[in-house]
Design a protein around this motif. Structure first.
Motif, PDB file in Angstrom:
ATOM      1  N   ILE A 470       0.944  -1.254  -0.084  1.00  9.95           N
ATOM      2  CA  ILE A 470      -0.028   0.076   0.106  1.00  9.95           C
ATOM      3  C   ILE A 470       0.749   1.360  -0.124  1.00  9.95           C
ATOM      4  O   ILE A 470       0.235   2.244  -0.507  1.00  9.95           O
ATOM      5  CB  ILE A 470      -0.920   0.104   1.012  1.00  9.95           C
ATOM      6  CG1 ILE A 470      -2.000   1.124   0.962  1.00  9.95           C
ATOM      7  CG2 ILE A 470      -0.278   0.364   2.652  1.00  9.95           C
ATOM      8  CD1 ILE A 470      -3.128   0.872   2.098  1.00  9.95           C
ATOM      9  N   ASP A 497      -4.172  -2.160  -1.776  1.00 11.36           N
ATOM     10  CA  ASP A 497      -4.631  -2.025  -0.408  1.00 11.36           C
ATOM     11  C   ASP A 497      -5.559  -3.614  -0.038  1.00 11.36           C
ATOM     12  O   ASP A 497      -6.449  -4.034  -0.964  1.00 11.36           O
ATOM     13  CB  ASP A 497      -5.777  -1.205  -0.306  1.00 11.36           C
ATOM     14  CG  ASP A 497      -6.508  -1.001   1.053  1.00 11.36           C
ATOM     15  OD1 ASP A 497      -6.362  -2.068   1.758  1.00 11.36           O
ATOM     16  OD2 ASP A 497      -7.116  -0.026   1.389  1.00 11.36           O
ATOM     17  N   SER A 500      -9.239  -3.992   0.124  1.00  7.38           N
ATOM     18  CA  SER A 500     -10.130  -3.563  -1.236  1.00  7.38           C
ATOM     19  C   SER A 500     -10.559  -4.738  -2.029  1.00  7.38           C
ATOM     20  O   SER A 500      -9.499  -5.212  -2.678  1.00  7.38           O
ATOM     21  CB  SER A 500      -9.448  -2.269  -1.793  1.00  7.38           C
ATOM     22  OG  SER A 500     -10.089  -2.320  -2.906  1.00  7.38           O
TER      23      SER A 500
END
Length: 700
Positions: A470, A497, A500
């Motif tokens: 990230i 991420d 996600s």
């Protein structure tokens, strides 16, 4: 394209200031690197260069003529001086006295080591006689698209005469070797004013008695051919015009990302293959054209092309006007099997009694209308280079079919080169593949100490690695560091991420597009937090569970989807923690999330076993050095929990371990490599503690 790259003509890059003071060998190197720097002149590994240099014989002290020529397997664009073979010209000329004729020309390769000058260990290539017997000091042999387009035309000889007159000659197809060297010598003696020759279905030879003059001649001839093609094809539609439109860039990439893991699984039964995707303008023009299928079926013309790409590609049944990837996937297996059957029939038709055994019958090149070109090979560099070579073949087909009729090399001639005993001997000399050769790994938390150390361990063993993190800045630095040391071909990075769903899906699609799929997942992304239970906020609790539990679920689910599509198994490694087994004070959110990881791994080990997908856990403890987790509040919080200063914490952890040793990122990387490699092929559902010994974390 014949005139693609900077400008429509080759630029003269010779710098007299740089060349001044160079000896003849250094001028050869300089010339070679300049020629190899432009793919319009020759592709990677293609062509060769030479110079005949007067040297002092180390035995007699007398001056003798020595041939410096690109050694076997070298690349003129990146070659160094030690990449050239050196041979006594007097001995090379003496070989004529023992030559027994064309039926025995292959045995002459065995005599080349007897001609070695100054004990040079660099092996001489099969093209050595072609350079030796041209009676000029400097010789270039290049494979420019513009010249091979002439060489692959049905009326190649007439076109050569039309463009170059008597300046450049023409010789019919002849397999590279000793006999062709004699043909070149005979041509030069009979045509003393000629500056070069076009070899049918092969390439260009040019020569001069000065290094710069040789270089300039090569450029001049290629530029003249480029100009002729531009004039003759102006206003004409290439390849019969367009049959379909290319999909939008994002749609092309999405289609390729779905197709590549499926193809990879079908062609990786003997060894894992690595893929490459190309949707350049030249490729799209070809795959969207009316004549693509017919031209592709004719095969390639230049030996260098089909040695890298096989005799012909597989055209994938995909309709860009009705882009249904599911329909394509449903028929893909039958198409791949049909290609294998066709290749086996080609082998059976053309084999000789002493031919090497049938090699991998799968296609190297896959042409997808409206999408682009996919190539698969044993490693990323070879897959990429194979794509470059087929792009050269496309350029050749464009030129030849635009002014004449394109001709592929006759099938038997193609087979005799592909299964040439000398080529087989070269293959047999290749080093044994590394333990992770052909494997593709995705490492989350790849910018941190454990992640980057694990990536490096995999790279050392021949894997391709996708680093995911990230932290974009740290990720870029880690990827650049590894790419600089292990090649940009084998390292990719993606900002991800893990919480996600979309980001995870996009990252795995990116891995499929870049390398063809995923074989190894190291789920390592993490955070750490410390707080008494009454001070643990819901946000802190959810953040731990989101990253350390849900994040591991999301990346594992994506890995399962790709690995099942490939159908060749895989290995998933969770980087857990001692805290998943042993409780720690003031860290309930972290410990609970880590315990969740361990049980998720057990569940996935059950689900993956039938598919050959192994799932195991590496449990570290107190990996302080290089860790991003330990650079924040976690270090201070844990020190406070144990009543220590932050500077004392590493020693505290060392002394509390049974072995009294620090645990380093490299230790976790080694354990991850064990689970990723065939060394643990019969292990799944396991937990390996790498904590220098902690009785609370004993699993039994």
């Amino acid at each position: 394209m014949l005139n693609s790259a900077a400008g429509s003509r080759l630029a003269d890059l010779w710098d007299d200031q740089k060349a001044s003071g160079m000896n003849e060998a250094e001028l050869l190197l300089y010339r070679s690197n300049l020629l190899g720097s432009d793919k319009r002149i020759t592709n990677y590994g293609g062509g060769n260069t030479s110079a005949k240099v007067m040297e002092t014989d180390p035995l007699t002290g007398e001056t003798t003529e020595v041939l410096w020529v690109k050694g076997s397997g070298g690349d003129v664009g990146t070659i160094n001086l030690d990449g050239f073979a050196t041979l006594y010209m007097v001995k090379l000329r003496a070989l004529k006295g023992i030559y027994r004729g064309v039926d025995f020309e292959d045995e002459m390769v065995g005599y080349l080591p007897h001609c070695t000058f100054n004990l040079n260990p660099r092996a001489a290539s099969i093209d050595t006689p072609l350079h030796a017997y041209v009676p000029r000091k400097h010789v270039d042999h290049m494979h420019p698209d513009a010249i091979i387009a002439i060489a692959a035309a049905s009326d190649s000889k007439a076109i050569t005469r039309e463009i170059f007159g008597e300046d450049i000659g023409w010789l019919p197809w002849k397999r590279p070797g000793y006999e062709l060297g004699l043909w070149l010598e005979k041509f030069c003696l009979e045509n003393p004013d000629a500056r070069g020759v076009v070899l049918e279905s092969h390439g260009l030879f040019t020569w001069a008695d000065d290094a710069r003059a040789c270089y300039e001649t090569t450029l001049e001839i290629i530029n003249k051919a480029m100009a002729w093609f531009e004039e003759k094809t102006a206003g004409k539609d290439a390849f019969g015009g367009s049959a379909c439109r290319a999909l939008a860039p994002a749609d092309r990439r999405a289609a390729a990302a779905r197709l590549m893991p499926a193809i990879r699984g079908m062609v990786s039964s003997k060894q894992n293959m690595v893929g490459h995707f190309d949707d350049s303008d030249a490729v799209l023009e070809f795959v969207c054209s009316k004549d693509m299928a017919a031209l592709a079926a004719l095969g390639t013309s230049c030996p260098d092309h089909f040695l890298r790409t096989k005799i012909r590609p597989l055209v994938v049944d995909f309709d860009p006007e009705n882009p249904n990837v599911d329909d394509t996937l449903s028929g893909l297996g039958a198409a791949v099997e049909a290609y294998r059957d066709d290749y086996a029939a080609y082998y059976a038709r053309c084999r000789h009694d002493d031919s090497p055994a049938l090699r991998d019958p799968n296609a190297v090149v896959y042409l997808v209308p409206g999408v682009g070109m996919i190539t698969f090979a044993k490693d990323k560099a070879t897959a990429r280079i194979s794509a470059e070579f087929y792009t050269n073949a496309i350029n050749v087909m464009r030129g030849a079919s635009g002014v004449s009729t394109y001709c592929g090399l006759p099938e038997q001639e193609a087979f005799d080169i592909e299964y040439w005993l000398l080529e087989e001997a070269k293959l047999q000399r290749m080093p044994k593949p590394k333990s992770l050769a052909g494997k593709i790994a995705l490492v989350t938390g790849g910018a941190g100490g454990i992640g980057s150390a694990t990536a490096e361990r995999f790279l050392r063993e021949g894997a391709c690695v996708v680093l995911a993190d990230i932290d974009a800045a740290a990720l870029a630095a880690a990827a650049d560091n590894l790419a600089n040391r292990y090649s940009a071909d084998v390292v990719r990075s993606v900002t991800m991420d893990v919480t996600s769903e979309d980001a995870v899906a996009e990252s795995f699609a990116g891995a499929a597009l870049e390398f063809g799929g995923v074989d190894i997942l190291v789920s390592n992304a993490g955070i750490a937090s410390s707080a008494p239970i009454e001070e643990t906020s819901l946000d802190l609790w959810n953040r731990n569970m989101s990253i350390l539990s849900t994040g591991y679920f999301l990346v594992s689910r994506a890995a399962f989807q790709v690995m099942k599509t490939q159908g060749i198994g895989g290995s998933i490694v969770f980087i857990g923690s001692k805290n998943g087994l042993a409780a720690s004070p003031g860290a309930s959110a972290y410990c609970t999330a880590k315990a969740s990881e361990l049980h998720l791994a057990r569940c996935l080990a059950l689900e993956g076993a039938s598919e050959g997908i192994r799932v195991n856990v590496v449990n570290p403890d107190a990996v302080l050095r290089g860790s991003k987790i330990w650079s924040g509040d976690w270090l201070k919080e844990r020190a406070e929990a144990y009543g220590k200063d932050t500077s004392e914490l590493e020693e505290h952890y060392r002394q509390r371990s049974l072995l009294k040793r620090s645990v380093l990122p490299e230790d976790i990387a080694e354990a991850s490599y064990f689970f990723a490699s065939e060394a643990s092929a019969k292990s799944t559902g396991n937990i390996l503690n790498v904590d220098a010994g902690n009785v609370q974390a004993f699993t039994r």
